[in-house]
Design an enzyme around this catalytic site. Structure first.
Site, PDB file in Angstrom:
ATOM      1  N   GLY A 247      26.392   2.537  12.670  1.00  0.00           N
ATOM      2  CA  GLY A 247      25.601   3.242  13.675  1.00  0.00           C
ATOM      3  C   GLY A 247      24.188   2.728  13.886  1.00  0.00           C
TER       4      GLY A 247
ATOM      5  CE  LYS B 255      33.797   4.460  30.597  1.00  0.00           C
ATOM      6  NZ  LYS B 255      32.951   4.611  31.779  1.00  0.00           N
TER       7      LYS B 255
ATOM      8  CG  HIS C 167      35.859   7.405  12.258  1.00  0.00           C
ATOM      9  ND1 HIS C 167      34.847   6.485  12.227  1.00  0.00           N
ATOM     10  CD2 HIS C 167      36.702   7.051  11.272  1.00  0.00           C
ATOM     11  CE1 HIS C 167      35.076   5.612  11.251  1.00  0.00           C
ATOM     12  NE2 HIS C 167      36.197   5.944  10.655  1.00  0.00           N
TER      13      HIS C 167
ATOM     14  CD  GLU D 298      31.635  -0.880  12.725  1.00  0.00           C
ATOM     15  OE1 GLU D 298      31.618  -0.681  11.503  1.00  0.00           O
ATOM     16  OE2 GLU D 298      30.763  -0.447  13.493  1.00  0.00           O
TER      17      GLU D 298
ATOM     18  CG  ASN E 264      34.690  -0.533   6.985  1.00  0.00           C
ATOM     19  OD1 ASN E 264      33.746  -1.048   7.567  1.00  0.00           O
ATOM     20  ND2 ASN E 264      35.045   0.710   7.196  1.00  0.00           N
TER      21      ASN E 264
ATOM     22  NE  ARG F 263      33.126   0.250   2.278  1.00  0.00           N
ATOM     23  CZ  ARG F 263      32.686   0.307   3.523  1.00  0.00           C
ATOM     24  NH1 ARG F 263      32.298  -0.800   4.130  1.00  0.00           N
ATOM     25  NH2 ARG F 263      32.637   1.437   4.182  1.00  0.00           N
TER      26      ARG F 263
ATOM     27  CB  VAL G 206      33.602   6.966  -0.125  1.00  0.00           C
ATOM     28  CG1 VAL G 206      33.397   8.307  -0.823  1.00  0.00           C
ATOM     29  CG2 VAL G 206      32.359   6.102  -0.251  1.00  0.00           C
TER      30      VAL G 206
HETATM   31  C1  MV4 Z   1      31.181   4.121  19.586  1.00  0.00           C
HETATM   32  C2  MV4 Z   1      31.053   5.447  20.036  1.00  0.00           C
HETATM   33  C3  MV4 Z   1      31.430   5.724  21.334  1.00  0.00           C
HETATM   34  N1  MV4 Z   1      31.873   4.728  22.144  1.00  0.00           N
HETATM   35  N2  MV4 Z   1      31.644   3.167  20.414  1.00  0.00           N
HETATM   36  C4  MV4 Z   1      29.089   4.769  15.348  1.00  0.00           C
HETATM   37  C5  MV4 Z   1      29.106   3.926  14.134  1.00  0.00           C
HETATM   38  C6  MV4 Z   1      29.872   2.734  14.459  1.00  0.00           C
HETATM   39  N3  MV4 Z   1      30.789   2.461  13.391  1.00  0.00           N
HETATM   40  C7  MV4 Z   1      30.567   2.999  15.741  1.00  0.00           C
HETATM   41  N4  MV4 Z   1      30.030   4.223  16.245  1.00  0.00           N
HETATM   42  C8  MV4 Z   1      30.361   4.684  17.470  1.00  0.00           C
HETATM   43  N5  MV4 Z   1      30.847   3.764  18.338  1.00  0.00           N
HETATM   44  C9  MV4 Z   1      31.964   3.485  21.677  1.00  0.00           C
HETATM   45  N6  MV4 Z   1      32.395   2.517  22.485  1.00  0.00           N
HETATM   46  C10 MV4 Z   1      30.584   6.412  19.151  1.00  0.00           C
HETATM   47  C11 MV4 Z   1      30.221   6.032  17.860  1.00  0.00           C
HETATM   48  C12 MV4 Z   1      29.763   7.114  17.015  1.00  0.00           C
HETATM   49  C13 MV4 Z   1      30.512   7.523  15.899  1.00  0.00           C
HETATM   50  C14 MV4 Z   1      31.670   6.878  15.525  1.00  0.00           C
HETATM   51  C15 MV4 Z   1      32.393   7.287  14.436  1.00  0.00           C
HETATM   52  C16 MV4 Z   1      31.960   8.380  13.702  1.00  0.00           C
HETATM   53  C17 MV4 Z   1      30.813   9.032  14.054  1.00  0.00           C
HETATM   54  C18 MV4 Z   1      30.069   8.629  15.146  1.00  0.00           C
HETATM   55  C19 MV4 Z   1      28.910   9.304  15.496  1.00  0.00           C
HETATM   56  C20 MV4 Z   1      28.192   8.891  16.579  1.00  0.00           C
HETATM   57  C21 MV4 Z   1      28.617   7.792  17.333  1.00  0.00           C
END
Ligand code: MV4
Length: 446
Positions: free
Chosen positions: A165, A201, A208, A287, A289, A291, A294
């Protein structure tokens, strides 16, 4: 098999790795900073080495000191745990050069997945669905505007060196784009020394959902189902569960098979997690990871597979013994992260644990590195334990979780336990109806 494994970590994960080593008959070496001389991971290891002062940069993150500890003790492998050096490709490479096995993927795979643009391109080539966005890096505002107009607002600007993030900025309209781009680049430069950014986008209400994968680097790879990690605050997960309340068995099998096939093509070795956003029935890769995570115990609970033991086995050259058809999913598991923090503000609460009574009983697991009388140092992550509960159904799991939380007594410091006591009473949590923004909204209104 290895004779001696050095565990380059602390806390509950260091104990978790020691347990797997013990079962395999492997001697363990703990490393610790001066602040951790009284830690449980030091007491329970076969040998220990003090590697420096409290600051992580001078101890748990210090590669020369860890190499010295390997040399002094004659360790033939290193398990990095999570955090610290677990996704440092240079560390993996240096160990390889010294004929010490890094218990994890190849340094090349760590490197590729550490660069978010490269990771996304790799995923796309392997047939994994990705979030629509720019083709690689975006360097100018006119270019950003073209990409944004083609896919429609809102858009998200992300740092290629980022993850977790940091260096992310949303542009809701064309008027926001210029500032979002320059702020994201400046933040990325400050945080990672690299101002490369890309665009996606912006998904407004995703969950998640991450897929656990496992490969042996010999052409075999499987998936171990998903974990739903949508309950987060400021990108810190606090509650993870498997299976996701939002998926059915068919959706799970489809994404799992796609990801496992991709890992076979990559010839991936060890444990990995492929992260997705899930919205309106569709998966979008964000993404990977490289590894152990947790939250791995929720996967262990529903599959019965010891992920750390398998990591050690494949690192030593063994093939995967499990085929995809051997993997069955049984029941439901939830993990609550027990942090030494104020349960509302999440302000760290280090200090002495004056009373410690963890819960037990059927379907209850507590992974922790603390004990009664232990003084939590202020220098590291505030995670002091994980409560993992397993039941035949999600309802049975929630029932057990309520019971287990009520048994848990920790005195002397503040913990996140009261927050979980509140969460399990919320209808949205009971019904599994939450997205990545649910927790922050809940905290803002309560
Ligand atoms: C995003 C998203 C919305 N749209 N990508 C946050 C951390 C990083 N790993 C990816 N993240 C996000 N990517 C798109 N195209 C919203 C987030 C995000 C988020 C993602 C997973 C868990 C919590 C989050 C909290 C805020 C934003």
């Amino acid at each position: 098999m290895f004779d001696k494994v050095l565990i380059a970590n602390r806390g509950e994960i260091a104990l978790r790795i020691q347990r797997a080593c013990k079962e395999l008959g492997i001697a363990t070496v703990a490393v610790h900073s001066t602040a951790d001389a009284d830690a449980m991971h030091v007491r329970l290891a076969d040998e220990s080495v003090c590697i420096g002062p409290p600051a992580a940069a001078e101890s748990y993150l210090n590669i020369p000191r860890l190499l010295s500890a390997c040399e002094i003790t004659g360790a033939d492998a290193v398990h990095p745990g999570y955090g610290f050096l677990s996704e440092n490709a240079r560390f993996a490479e240096i160990l390889e050069e010294h004929q010490i096995t890094f218990i994890g993927p190849t340094s090349e795979h760590i490197q590729v997945m550490g660069d978010k643009i490269e990771a996304k391109e790799t995923a796309k080539k392997l047939g994994i669905p990705v979030v629509p966005g720019s083709d690689g890096a975006v360097t100018s505002e006119p270019e950003a505007m073209k990409v944004a107009k083609a896919m429609g607002f809102p858009v998200l600007i992300k740092a290629t060196a980022g993850g977790g993030g940091r260096g992310m900025k949303v542009a809701h309209t064309a008027a926001d784009l210029g500032l979002a781009l320059s702020t994201a680049r400046a933040e990325a430069k400050a945080a990672f020394g690299n101002d490369a950014v890309y665009m996606e986008k912006y998904l407004t209400k995703p969950r998640h959902i991450e897929i656990q994968v496992f490969g042996d680097g010999q052409g075999n790879a499987i998936h171990l189902g998903e974990r739903d990690c949508s309950l987060q605050r400021r990108h810190q997960k606090i509650w993870e569960e498997a299976p996701s309340p939002a998926l059915n068995a068919e959706a799970q099998k489809e994404i799992g098979d796609t990801v496992a096939e991709a890992m076979r093509e990559l010839n991936y070795r060890g444990a990995g997690t492929v992260e997705f956003l899930y919205e309106d029935g569709e998966f979008f890769f964000i993404e990977m990871n490289t590894r152990l995570q947790v939250e791995h115990p929720v996967t262990e609970a529903i599959t019965g597979i010891d992920l750390v033991l398998e990591q050690i086995r494949v690192a030593s050259g063994a093939q995967l013994v499990h085929r995809q058809s051997d993997i069955t999913f049984s029941g439901h598991a939830i993990e609550c992260r027990i942090n030494a923090e104020n349960p509302r503000t999440f302000r760290p609460s280090p200090g002495q644990i004056t009373y410690w009574h963890p819960p037990g009983g059927l379907g209850v697991r507590v992974d922790s590195g603390v004990y009664q009388g232990y003084r939590i140092p202020p220098y590291y992550d505030s995670l002091i334990g994980k409560l993992i509960v397993h039941g035949k159904t999600r309802n049975e799991c929630l029932m057990r979780l309520r019971r287990a939380l009520s048994e848990f007594v920790i005195d002397g410091i503040e913990t996140t336990i009261p927050l979980f006591n509140d969460l399990i009473l919320q209808p949205d949590i009971v019904n599994g109806l939450y997205d990545i923004h649910w927790l922050e909204k809940y905290l803002a209104k309560s």
